[in-house]
Design a protein around this motif. Structure first.
Motif, mmCIF file in Angstrom:
data_model
loop_
_atom_site.group_PDB
_atom_site.id
_atom_site.type_symbol
_atom_site.label_atom_id
_atom_site.label_comp_id
_atom_site.label_asym_id
_atom_site.label_seq_id
_atom_site.Cartn_x
_atom_site.Cartn_y
_atom_site.Cartn_z
ATOM 1 N N LEU A 54 0.780 -1.226 0.000
ATOM 2 C CA LEU A 54 0.000 0.000 0.000
ATOM 3 C C LEU A 54 0.819 1.286 0.000
ATOM 4 O O LEU A 54 0.383 2.303 -0.539
ATOM 5 C CB LEU A 54 -0.944 0.025 1.214
ATOM 6 N N PRO A 117 -4.196 8.109 3.435
ATOM 7 C CA PRO A 117 -4.310 7.644 2.051
ATOM 8 C C PRO A 117 -3.042 6.884 1.653
ATOM 9 O O PRO A 117 -1.996 7.039 2.278
ATOM 10 C CB PRO A 117 -4.443 8.947 1.253
ATOM 11 N N THR A 118 -3.124 6.066 0.622
ATOM 12 C CA THR A 118 -2.019 5.181 0.236
ATOM 13 C C THR A 118 -1.227 5.770 -0.929
ATOM 14 O O THR A 118 -1.531 6.844 -1.451
ATOM 15 C CB THR A 118 -2.561 3.806 -0.147
ATOM 16 N N ASP A 120 -1.106 4.863 -4.034
ATOM 17 C CA ASP A 120 -1.895 5.036 -5.256
ATOM 18 C C ASP A 120 -2.684 6.335 -5.253
ATOM 19 O O ASP A 120 -3.041 6.854 -6.312
ATOM 20 C CB ASP A 120 -2.869 3.863 -5.428
ATOM 21 N N THR A 121 -2.951 6.873 -4.059
ATOM 22 C CA THR A 121 -3.748 8.095 -3.945
ATOM 23 C C THR A 121 -2.891 9.353 -3.938
ATOM 24 O O THR A 121 -3.176 10.322 -4.660
ATOM 25 C CB THR A 121 -4.603 8.062 -2.663
ATOM 26 N N GLU A 191 -8.802 -10.162 -0.368
ATOM 27 C CA GLU A 191 -7.669 -9.245 -0.515
ATOM 28 C C GLU A 191 -8.100 -7.835 -0.909
ATOM 29 O O GLU A 191 -7.525 -6.853 -0.438
ATOM 30 C CB GLU A 191 -6.676 -9.802 -1.539
ATOM 31 N N GLU A 192 -9.118 -7.734 -1.736
ATOM 32 C CA GLU A 192 -9.560 -6.406 -2.159
ATOM 33 C C GLU A 192 -10.084 -5.598 -0.978
ATOM 34 O O GLU A 192 -9.749 -4.414 -0.816
ATOM 35 C CB GLU A 192 -10.654 -6.537 -3.224
ATOM 36 N N ASP A 193 -10.877 -6.232 -0.111
ATOM 37 C CA ASP A 193 -11.392 -5.539 1.073
ATOM 38 C C ASP A 193 -10.271 -5.254 2.071
ATOM 39 O O ASP A 193 -10.241 -4.189 2.704
ATOM 40 C CB ASP A 193 -12.473 -6.386 1.745
ATOM 41 N N LEU A 195 -7.074 -4.686 1.550
ATOM 42 C CA LEU A 195 -6.180 -3.617 1.134
ATOM 43 C C LEU A 195 -6.886 -2.282 0.934
ATOM 44 O O LEU A 195 -6.225 -1.241 0.877
ATOM 45 C CB LEU A 195 -5.452 -4.014 -0.156
ATOM 46 N N SER A 196 -8.214 -2.294 0.869
ATOM 47 C CA SER A 196 -8.915 -1.029 0.670
ATOM 48 C C SER A 196 -9.338 -0.396 1.994
ATOM 49 O O SER A 196 -9.084 0.785 2.239
ATOM 50 C CB SER A 196 -10.133 -1.228 -0.235
ATOM 51 N N TRP A 197 -9.975 -1.165 2.893
ATOM 52 C CA TRP A 197 -10.449 -0.589 4.156
ATOM 53 C C TRP A 197 -10.234 -1.489 5.369
ATOM 54 O O TRP A 197 -10.132 -0.990 6.503
ATOM 55 C CB TRP A 197 -11.941 -0.265 4.057
ATOM 56 N N ARG A 200 -7.530 -0.796 8.110
ATOM 57 C CA ARG A 200 -7.659 0.421 8.925
ATOM 58 C C ARG A 200 -8.343 0.170 10.270
ATOM 59 O O ARG A 200 -8.139 0.920 11.233
ATOM 60 C CB ARG A 200 -8.452 1.480 8.152
#
Length: 473
Positions: A54, A117-118, A120-121, A191-193, A195-197, A200
């Motif tokens: 990330l 934010p990561t 990519d952002t 993995e998508e969930d 790495l996205s939220w 946190r």
């Protein structure tokens, strides 16, 4: 009524509150340290499992992990600066005030990590921000366990100091347990969930425990030993200067004794990363091993403290170091081979018992070697200087095994760790045995002991100024 009788009556009447303070100090030390190191080690777990994907750009295999481990290490660079800051506050204005501020800062910094934010952002700003917050965590952690240890030590009965202070270390291990437990369901997310939220959530959850820990800390009084130093106007104006002027050799000795803590980050961070990326062990399974091993340490810590109160600090500390040296080599071999039966057995023995023999008693053993007027600063500075190496151990170890064809370099990691633990052992051989020394007399020089003996022999009162006025050793 004579002055002596009045004094005795006052001390007698104050005994129950002091016992309550010892219990509250132990409980608040447990909860406060659990919070600090939950915050500290969820970051370490995320650095091993999440942050390489990330916050750092893709590159050569292992390089993102190496950079991520570097963020773990920067906090250990900040910890000595925190030690100086909080040691100054704690030795000048009180242990309680310093510890309350430490808790608040750690809680806020950890919550903000979960808001970042990561790459990519926001690109390069992402690792810069995460390093900045990690540095703030490090400054806070530089004062928590040393201050909690000093506070609990000074409230505890003379012959039970290691037992009461061991709860601080049990709290730290419990914080590691919680951080690992939290990441078990998180790591099992799609993995998508994840790495996205999902990653946190553990950082945001720290806000609840922060509030509980602050409430407990506010219930405590300042220790009687520290109040005596204040009343006799012997508070060090600049504790760091006083510390190095009169206790420089003690600082060096305890810094070297602290190096054994490399075992902690080797197990909780490097083994986690190496086992999952090289040996192919599932993340969730290794997290469960780490959780159980640290949970055993939570329970065994007070037992180790009681053993130390009975037979002495040095034999318990050195026995732990010897067992750690043997076990870490065998554990790394088992991880490399993917032998989970041995990983379970050796992991639990290493952290739950061998490491805890040394780890549970140093909150008593280390500050016992400093006088009250610089105890917080001495403990904090010495310990945090020693912990710098522990913070960078995962990155150093990763350096041994990073690169094509070098996956079998785990023996170099093992021998490196064993050598560091051996340095701790040599330093401990030169440390005094402090388990039988009265709390009021801890950290005194030979000349101070001689002055106390002289006054007691002729019936003169031994005032706080006698114990706090520095003498050359």
């Amino acid at each position: 009524m004579s002055t002596k009788t009045a004094t005795q009556n006052t001390k007698t009447s104050s005994a129950p509150p002091r016992r309550n303070n010892a219990r509250i100090a132990a409980i608040s030390g447990f909860v406060g340290s659990a919070l600090e190191y939950y915050d500290f080690f969820i970051f370490a777990s995320a650095a091993a499992l999440i942050f390489p994907f990330l916050f750092f750009p893709e590159g050569e295999p292992g390089v993102a992990t190496l950079l991520s481990f570097g963020t773990v290490g920067v906090a250990y660079i900040a910890r000595p600066f925190g030690a100086v800051l909080w040691g100054h506050v704690g030795d000048r204005w009180g242990r309680k005030r310093a510890l309350l501020i430490c808790l608040a800062i750690m809680g806020v910094a950890t919550f903000l990590v979960g808001c970042l934010p990561t790459w990519d952002t926001i690109g390069i700003a992402a690792p810069i921000l995460i390093i900045a917050l990690r540095l703030i965590q490090g400054v806070s952690a530089g004062g928590e366990s040393p201050g909690s240890s000093a506070l609990t030590l000074e409230h505890a009965p003379d012959r039970r100091r290691a037992f009461f202070t061991s709860w601080t270390m049990s709290g730290i291990m419990f914080g590691i347990v919680i951080s690992s437990l939290v990441f078990i369901p998180i790591a099992a997310m799609p993995e998508e969930d994840l790495l996205s939220w999902g990653w946190r959530i553990p950082f945001w959850a720290s806000a609840i425990v922060t509030i509980v820990a602050i409430v407990l800390r506010r219930m405590l009084d300042e220790p009687e030993v520290f109040e005596e130093v204040k009343e006799s106007d012997e508070v060090a104006k600049i504790p760091l200067v006083t510390l190095f002027r009169y206790s420089g050799a003690t600082v060096l000795r305890i810094t070297l004794m602290s190096l054994f803590t490399v075992i902690n980050t080797m197990f909780n961070v490097f083994v986690l990363a190496y086992g999952t990326t090289v040996a192919g062990i599932p993340r969730a399974e290794l997290l469960i091993v780490i959780t159980v091993a640290n949970l055993v340490a939570v329970g065994f810590g007070p037992i180790a403290g009681m053993i130390s109160d009975r037979i002495g600090r040095k034999p318990v500390f050195l026995t732990g170091l010897a067992l750690q040296s043997v076990t870490i080599y065998a554990l790394l071999a088992a991880v490399d081979a993917g032998n989970m039966t041995l990983v379970w057995i050796l992991g639990i023995f290493l952290i739950g018992f061998a490491y805890t023999l040394s780890n549970a008693i140093y909150p008593a053993y280390f500050p016992e070697q400093f006088p009250a007027r610089v105890r917080y600063t001495g403990m904090a500075v010495s310990l945090m200087l020693g912990l710098v190496l522990a913070g960078f151990t995962p990155a150093i170890a990763q350096g041994f095994v990073t690169g094509e064809g070098n996956e079998q370099n785990w023996p170099a990691v093992a021998w490196f760790t064993i050598a560091i633990v051996a340095i701790s052992g040599v330093a401990a051989l030169f440390a005094p045995e402090t388990s039988r020394t009265k709390t009021a007399h801890l950290g005194l020089s030979r000349r101070q002991f001689a002055e106390i003996d002289r006054r007691e022999a002729i019936g003169d009162p031994v005032t706080a100024s006698v114990r706090t006025t520095p003498y050359d050793r």
